[in-house]
Design an enzyme around this catalytic site. Structure first.
Site, PDB file in Angstrom:
ATOM      1  N   HIS A  15       0.832  -1.208   0.000  1.00 65.00           N
ATOM      2  CA  HIS A  15       0.000   0.000   0.000  1.00 65.00           C
ATOM      3  C   HIS A  15       0.861   1.249   0.000  1.00 65.00           C
ATOM      4  O   HIS A  15       2.045   1.209   0.323  1.00 65.00           O
ATOM      5  CB  HIS A  15      -0.971   0.036   1.190  1.00 65.00           C
ATOM      6  CG  HIS A  15      -0.311   0.041   2.552  1.00 65.00           C
ATOM      7  ND1 HIS A  15       0.002  -1.101   3.227  1.00 65.00           N
ATOM      8  CD2 HIS A  15       0.082   1.064   3.352  1.00 65.00           C
ATOM      9  CE1 HIS A  15       0.558  -0.793   4.393  1.00 65.00           C
ATOM     10  NE2 HIS A  15       0.626   0.522   4.491  1.00 65.00           N
TER      11      HIS A  15
ATOM     12  N   GLU B 122       7.719   1.070   4.998  1.00 58.31           N
ATOM     13  CA  GLU B 122       7.201   0.006   5.858  1.00 58.31           C
ATOM     14  C   GLU B 122       7.422  -1.312   5.141  1.00 58.31           C
ATOM     15  O   GLU B 122       7.194  -1.414   3.930  1.00 58.31           O
ATOM     16  CB  GLU B 122       5.694   0.237   6.092  1.00 58.31           C
ATOM     17  CG  GLU B 122       5.024  -0.834   6.936  1.00 58.31           C
ATOM     18  CD  GLU B 122       3.520  -0.578   7.140  1.00 58.31           C
ATOM     19  OE1 GLU B 122       2.934   0.181   6.347  1.00 58.31           O
ATOM     20  OE2 GLU B 122       2.958  -1.139   8.097  1.00 58.31           O
TER      21      GLU B 122
ATOM     22  N   HIS C 116       3.939   7.106   3.808  1.00 55.05           N
ATOM     23  CA  HIS C 116       4.886   5.993   3.637  1.00 55.05           C
ATOM     24  C   HIS C 116       4.425   5.066   2.522  1.00 55.05           C
ATOM     25  O   HIS C 116       3.281   5.147   2.063  1.00 55.05           O
ATOM     26  CB  HIS C 116       5.084   5.210   4.948  1.00 55.05           C
ATOM     27  CG  HIS C 116       3.873   4.494   5.470  1.00 55.05           C
ATOM     28  ND1 HIS C 116       3.002   5.051   6.371  1.00 55.05           N
ATOM     29  CD2 HIS C 116       3.391   3.247   5.223  1.00 55.05           C
ATOM     30  CE1 HIS C 116       2.045   4.177   6.668  1.00 55.05           C
ATOM     31  NE2 HIS C 116       2.250   3.086   5.971  1.00 55.05           N
TER      32      HIS C 116
HETATM   33 CO    CO Z   1       1.225   1.262   6.333  1.00 52.11          CO
END
Ligand code: CO
Length: 134
Positions: free
Chosen positions: A7, A130, A79
């Site tokens: 994502h 991440e 992020h």
């Molecule tokens: Co995230």
């Protein structure tokens, strides 16, 4: 080592109006807002054919995205999240190469119930990264 883009997370001040824009203007499929007090955010998941967008609004005091929104009041990309097959092996390799893992380095359970780590943006071209166990 990194696999699929899981994502892209976008910090917003008002997740309801952001969800409306993604649904009505961009024509995407969006979830209801999901409060995640343990992560200090309310999340709307935008489902795209090949990945997800996560719209994040601060929740509660000391939200991890509050400072970001103070610097970027219009919102912005917070992020990106890549999948890895083995989060601990990925962490060990990154640390060995000198990358900094935020928050002590132990994987924590992320927004999807899977172990995640965050990598320092200064080590990755100004982008908070991440990694999520696939
Ligand atoms: Co995230």
């Amino acid at each position: 080592m990194i696999g699929r883009l899981n994502h892209v997370a976008i910090a917003v001040k008002d997740v309801d109006s952001a969800a409306r824009v993604y649904r009505d203007t961009l024509g995407a499929s969006v979830s209801d807002p999901l409060p995640q007090p343990e992560h200090g955010v309310t999340v709307v998941f935008v489902e795209l054919p090949n990945t997800k967008i996560e719209l994040l609004q601060p929740l509660g005091k000391g939200s991890p995205i509050s400072a970001f929104l103070e610097r970027s009041p219009d919102g912005g990309i917070h992020h990106v999240c890549y999948e890895v097959d083995d989060i601990r092996a990925a962490r060990d390799r990154l640390v060995q190469d000198g990358a900094r893992v935020l928050g002590g380095g132990e994987p924590k359970i992320g927004a999807h119930g899977k172990p995640v780590i965050f990598l320092h943006p200064k080590d990755f071209f100004g982008t908070l990264v991440e990694l999520e166990q696939a």
